[in-house]
Write a protein that holds these residues in place. Structure first.
Motif, PDB file in Angstrom:
ATOM      1  N   ALA A  90      -5.877   0.288   2.680  1.00 29.54           N
ATOM      2  CA  ALA A  90      -4.668  -0.455   2.317  1.00 29.54           C
ATOM      3  C   ALA A  90      -4.953  -1.443   1.189  1.00 29.54           C
ATOM      4  O   ALA A  90      -4.165  -1.578   0.246  1.00 29.54           O
ATOM      5  CB  ALA A  90      -4.118  -1.186   3.548  1.00 29.54           C
ATOM      6  N   SER A  91      -6.084  -2.137   1.264  1.00 28.63           N
ATOM      7  CA  SER A  91      -6.431  -3.102   0.222  1.00 28.63           C
ATOM      8  C   SER A  91      -6.607  -2.413  -1.120  1.00 28.63           C
ATOM      9  O   SER A  91      -6.149  -2.909  -2.157  1.00 28.63           O
ATOM     10  CB  SER A  91      -7.718  -3.841   0.600  1.00 28.63           C
ATOM     11  OG  SER A  91      -7.539  -4.581   1.788  1.00 28.63           O
ATOM     12  N   ASN A  92      -7.291  -1.279  -1.117  1.00 31.02           N
ATOM     13  CA  ASN A  92      -7.537  -0.575  -2.366  1.00 31.02           C
ATOM     14  C   ASN A  92      -6.241  -0.082  -2.991  1.00 31.02           C
ATOM     15  O   ASN A  92      -6.044  -0.186  -4.206  1.00 31.02           O
ATOM     16  CB  ASN A  92      -8.492   0.597  -2.125  1.00 31.02           C
ATOM     17  CG  ASN A  92      -8.854   1.325  -3.396  1.00 31.02           C
ATOM     18  OD1 ASN A  92      -8.172   2.256  -3.794  1.00 31.02           O
ATOM     19  ND2 ASN A  92      -9.941   0.911  -4.026  1.00 31.02           N
ATOM     20  N   LEU A  93      -5.349   0.434  -2.164  1.00 36.20           N
ATOM     21  CA  LEU A  93      -4.063   0.900  -2.683  1.00 36.20           C
ATOM     22  C   LEU A  93      -3.278  -0.258  -3.301  1.00 36.20           C
ATOM     23  O   LEU A  93      -2.703  -0.120  -4.388  1.00 36.20           O
ATOM     24  CB  LEU A  93      -3.259   1.549  -1.562  1.00 36.20           C
ATOM     25  CG  LEU A  93      -3.687   2.971  -1.177  1.00 36.20           C
ATOM     26  CD1 LEU A  93      -3.047   3.386   0.137  1.00 36.20           C
ATOM     27  CD2 LEU A  93      -3.320   3.950  -2.280  1.00 36.20           C
TER      28      LEU A  93
ATOM     29  N   ALA B  13       0.829  -1.208   0.000  1.00 35.55           N
ATOM     30  CA  ALA B  13       0.000   0.000   0.000  1.00 35.55           C
ATOM     31  C   ALA B  13       0.866   1.262   0.000  1.00 35.55           C
ATOM     32  O   ALA B  13       0.564   2.241  -0.698  1.00 35.55           O
ATOM     33  CB  ALA B  13      -0.917  -0.010   1.218  1.00 35.55           C
ATOM     34  N   ARG B  14       1.960   1.249   0.751  1.00 37.36           N
ATOM     35  CA  ARG B  14       2.829   2.433   0.794  1.00 37.36           C
ATOM     36  C   ARG B  14       3.504   2.663  -0.566  1.00 37.36           C
ATOM     37  O   ARG B  14       3.659   3.807  -1.001  1.00 37.36           O
ATOM     38  CB  ARG B  14       3.879   2.261   1.889  1.00 37.36           C
ATOM     39  CG  ARG B  14       3.330   2.442   3.300  1.00 37.36           C
ATOM     40  CD  ARG B  14       4.474   2.621   4.300  1.00 37.36           C
ATOM     41  NE  ARG B  14       3.976   2.907   5.633  1.00 37.36           N
ATOM     42  CZ  ARG B  14       3.823   1.997   6.592  1.00 37.36           C
ATOM     43  NH1 ARG B  14       4.137   0.715   6.326  1.00 37.36           N
ATOM     44  NH2 ARG B  14       3.369   2.321   7.783  1.00 37.36           N
ATOM     45  N   LEU B  15       3.921   1.585  -1.221  1.00 34.93           N
ATOM     46  CA  LEU B  15       4.515   1.732  -2.547  1.00 34.93           C
ATOM     47  C   LEU B  15       3.520   2.361  -3.515  1.00 34.93           C
ATOM     48  O   LEU B  15       3.865   3.250  -4.307  1.00 34.93           O
ATOM     49  CB  LEU B  15       4.975   0.372  -3.068  1.00 34.93           C
ATOM     50  CG  LEU B  15       6.226  -0.222  -2.425  1.00 34.93           C
ATOM     51  CD1 LEU B  15       6.471  -1.633  -2.938  1.00 34.93           C
ATOM     52  CD2 LEU B  15       7.446   0.663  -2.708  1.00 34.93           C
TER      53      LEU B  15
ATOM     54  N   ARG C 145      -1.982   8.246   4.427  1.00 32.97           N
ATOM     55  CA  ARG C 145      -0.689   7.886   5.004  1.00 32.97           C
ATOM     56  C   ARG C 145      -0.797   7.730   6.523  1.00 32.97           C
ATOM     57  O   ARG C 145      -0.199   6.826   7.119  1.00 32.97           O
ATOM     58  CB  ARG C 145       0.358   8.947   4.646  1.00 32.97           C
ATOM     59  CG  ARG C 145       1.803   8.459   4.775  1.00 32.97           C
ATOM     60  CD  ARG C 145       2.779   9.500   4.251  1.00 32.97           C
ATOM     61  NE  ARG C 145       2.569   9.786   2.835  1.00 32.97           N
ATOM     62  CZ  ARG C 145       3.030   9.033   1.851  1.00 32.97           C
ATOM     63  NH1 ARG C 145       3.722   7.935   2.130  1.00 32.97           N
ATOM     64  NH2 ARG C 145       2.808   9.370   0.590  1.00 32.97           N
ATOM     65  N   ALA C 146      -1.594   8.607   7.140  1.00 36.80           N
ATOM     66  CA  ALA C 146      -1.801   8.492   8.584  1.00 36.80           C
ATOM     67  C   ALA C 146      -2.532   7.195   8.932  1.00 36.80           C
ATOM     68  O   ALA C 146      -2.238   6.557   9.953  1.00 36.80           O
ATOM     69  CB  ALA C 146      -2.592   9.694   9.094  1.00 36.80           C
ATOM     70  N   VAL C 147      -3.487   6.791   8.089  1.00 43.10           N
ATOM     71  CA  VAL C 147      -4.192   5.534   8.315  1.00 43.10           C
ATOM     72  C   VAL C 147      -3.229   4.357   8.242  1.00 43.10           C
ATOM     73  O   VAL C 147      -3.248   3.457   9.094  1.00 43.10           O
ATOM     74  CB  VAL C 147      -5.335   5.357   7.291  1.00 43.10           C
ATOM     75  CG1 VAL C 147      -5.869   3.928   7.315  1.00 43.10           C
ATOM     76  CG2 VAL C 147      -6.469   6.330   7.601  1.00 43.10           C
TER      77      VAL C 147
END
Length: 395
Positions: free
Chosen positions: A153-156, A87-89, A104-106
Motif C-alpha cells: 500500500a505504501s509503495n502504491l 493505494a487503490r487509486l 488488490r487482494a492484499v
C-alpha cells in the motif's frame, strides 16, 4: 486506550507520501516489538529451544500484543483508510500486469483487518482484565497483516504521487547502447549491480558498462541472461539512474503464507557445535555414536545434516522462483547438492557400527591439567637452575 479513527475535521489531509511514511513508522515500531519479544521468549527456553517457563512466555506475548496495538493506534489508526484509498487509486492507474490481482487482494485484506481493529478500539475491554488480553491476542493477526503487507500500500501511494519516468532514448540510441552492452557482456565487461521490478512487471537491472578502463551506468530492461533485453538509459552514476528510471515495486515472496511476525515455535535442535563437544568430552564409543546419530536425526527435532539438506532444497526453490535463466541454472546446482541422502545414510550406519564396538578410550590418554597446582603459602619456591648450565647451553 484512546484513539482517533480519522484526522481532525480542520486539519489538512496528509499527502500520499505522508500516509506511506506513517505506515513505515508503524512497521519500524513493530520490528522493535518483534525483537524485544524474541529476546524475552529466548529467556523462557532451554538451550535446545524448548519452552520451560510457560507463564513467562505467555506474559511476553501479552506484552507484545498490547505494544503492537499501541503502535497501530499511534501511527496508523487515523490514516489507514486514507492510505488504502490512495493505494487503490494508484492501482487503478497501473498498466495490466500479473501481480495486480494479488495486490488488490492484499489491499482488500488490509481493509478487513483495519475494520476489525477499529471495532475493537471503539469497544475496548477493561484495562488489565483477561478480556483485554483476549481482545489484544485476537487483534494480533490483523496487526501483523499490516506490518507484513502494508509496504504494498505504501509503495502504491508513493508511486502515484511521484512516479518515475524512463529516461528517453531514441530508437537509434537504444539500439546503439544495447549493442555496446551486449558486446561488453560477451567479453565479461558488463557488471550487474542492482535489480528490481517496475510497476508494469518488467525487470530492470543496473550495470556498469566497462570500455577502455572507463565505465558507464546503464539500465537494462528484461532478463540479462537471455536474448531480447535492451538498454533503456545511460547515466553518470547510480543516483542519477534512480531519479530517472521507473521506481521499484515491492519484491515478491517465496511462500505466500509466511509472516515475519508469526513464525512457528522453534523445534528443539542440537547444534553442530554441541554435537562436536559431546564427542570431544565423551569417553565411550557410545558417546560418539549418539552424537553422530543426533546429526542425522529426522522429524520434528531434526539434526544438522537433515537441516542442511532442507536448506539446500529451499534455496533451490528460491533460485528457481527468480524466474531467470541464471536462477534456474543455480536452482539445478543446489538441487543436485541437496541430494545428500546417501551421505546421511552412511553417517547413520557408521554411527551404529561405532556404537556396536562397545569400546572406551584407553586410560593412557590421560587428561592434562589446564592450571598447575599452586604451592602452599609457606612453601619456599624451587631454586633456579645452576647458572653454569645456562652458560653451557649458549656455547
Amino acid at each position: 486506550m484512546t484513539h482517533s479513527s480519522s484526522p481532525a475535521p480542520d486539519s489538512p489531509l496528509p499527502t500520499a507520501s505522508a500516509l506511506a511514511s506513517k505506515a513505515r513508522d508503524f512497521r519500524l515500531r513493530m520490528a522493535v516489538v518483534d525483537c524485544e519479544t524474541d529476546a524475552a521468549l529466548d529467556m523462557t527456553r532451554d538451550r535446545h529451544g524448548r519452552t520451560v517457563h510457560a507463564d513467562a512466555a505467555a506474559a511476553a506475548r501479552a506484552h507484545r500484543d498490547k505494544a503492537a496495538l499501541e503502535a497501530y493506534t499511534t501511527h496508523l489508526a487515523p490514516h489507514a483508510e486514507a492510505l488504502l484509498d490512495a493505494a487503490r487509486l494508484a492501482l487503478d492507474e497501473l498498466p495490466p500486469a500479473r501481480h495486480l490481482t494479488g495486490w488488490r487482494a492484499v489491499l482488500d485484506g488490509l481493509a478487513s483487518s483495519a475494520a476489525e481493529i477499529r471495532r475493537a478500539l471503539d469497544r475496548p475491554a477493561a484495562p488489565g482484565s483477561p478480556a483485554e488480553r483476549a481482545q489484544h491476542a485476537a487483534l494480533w493477526p490483523h496487526l501483523t497483516a499490516w506490518a507484513d503487507h502494508s509496504p504494498i500500500a505504501s509503495n502504491l501511494a508513493d508511486q502515484r504521487e511521484g512516479q518515475h519516468h524512463q529516461a528517453p532514448l531514441t530508437d537509434e540510441e537504444q539500439q546503439l547502447w544495447t549493442d555496446r552492452a551486449r558486446a561488453a557482456q560477451t567479453r565479461g565487461a558488463l557488471e550487474l549491480t542492482e535489480s528490481w521490478y517496475a510497476a508494469d512487471g518488467q525487470p530492470i537491472t543496473l550495470a556498469y558498462l566497462v570500455e577502455d578502463d572507463d565505465s558507464t551506468v546503464v539500465a537494462l530492461r528484461g532478463d540479462p541472461g537471455v536474448p531480447g533485453w535492451q538498454v533503456i538509459g545511460h547515466f553518470a552514476h547510480e543516483y542519477e539512474a534512480g531519479k530517472s528510471l521507473p521506481a521499484p515495486v515491492p519484491p515478491g515472496v517465496l511462500r505466500s503464507d509466511i509472516s515475519r511476525f508469526n513464525r512457528p515455535a522453534p523445534a528443539p535442535e542440537l547444534s553442530l557445535q554441541d554435537l562436536i563437544r559431546d564427542v570431544v568430552e565423551g569417553h565411550s564409543a557410545g558417546d560418539a555414536s549418539n552424537a553422530l546419530l543426533g546429526a542425522v536425526q529426522r522429524g520434528y527435532a531434526a539434526g544438522p545434516m537433515v537441516r542442511l539438506q532442507e536448506l539446500l532444497e529451499t534455496s533451490s526453490q528460491f533460485a528457481s522462483a527468480l524466474e531467470t535463466v541464471q536462477g534456474r541454472q543455480i536452482a539445478a546446482r543446489l538441487s543436485a547438492l541437496g541430494q545428500i541422502e546417501f551421505l546421511t545414510r552412511e553417517v547413520e550406519e557408521a554411527a551404529e557400527d561405532l556404537g556396536a564396538t562397545v569400546a572406551v578410550l584407553p586410560p593412557h590418554r590421560t587428561p592434562v591439567l589446564r592450571t598447575r597446582p599452586r604451592p602452599a603459602v609457606d612453601t619456599t619456591p624451587p631454586a633456579p637452575p645452576p647458572r653454569a648450565n645456562m652458560t653451557a647451553r649458549h656455547r
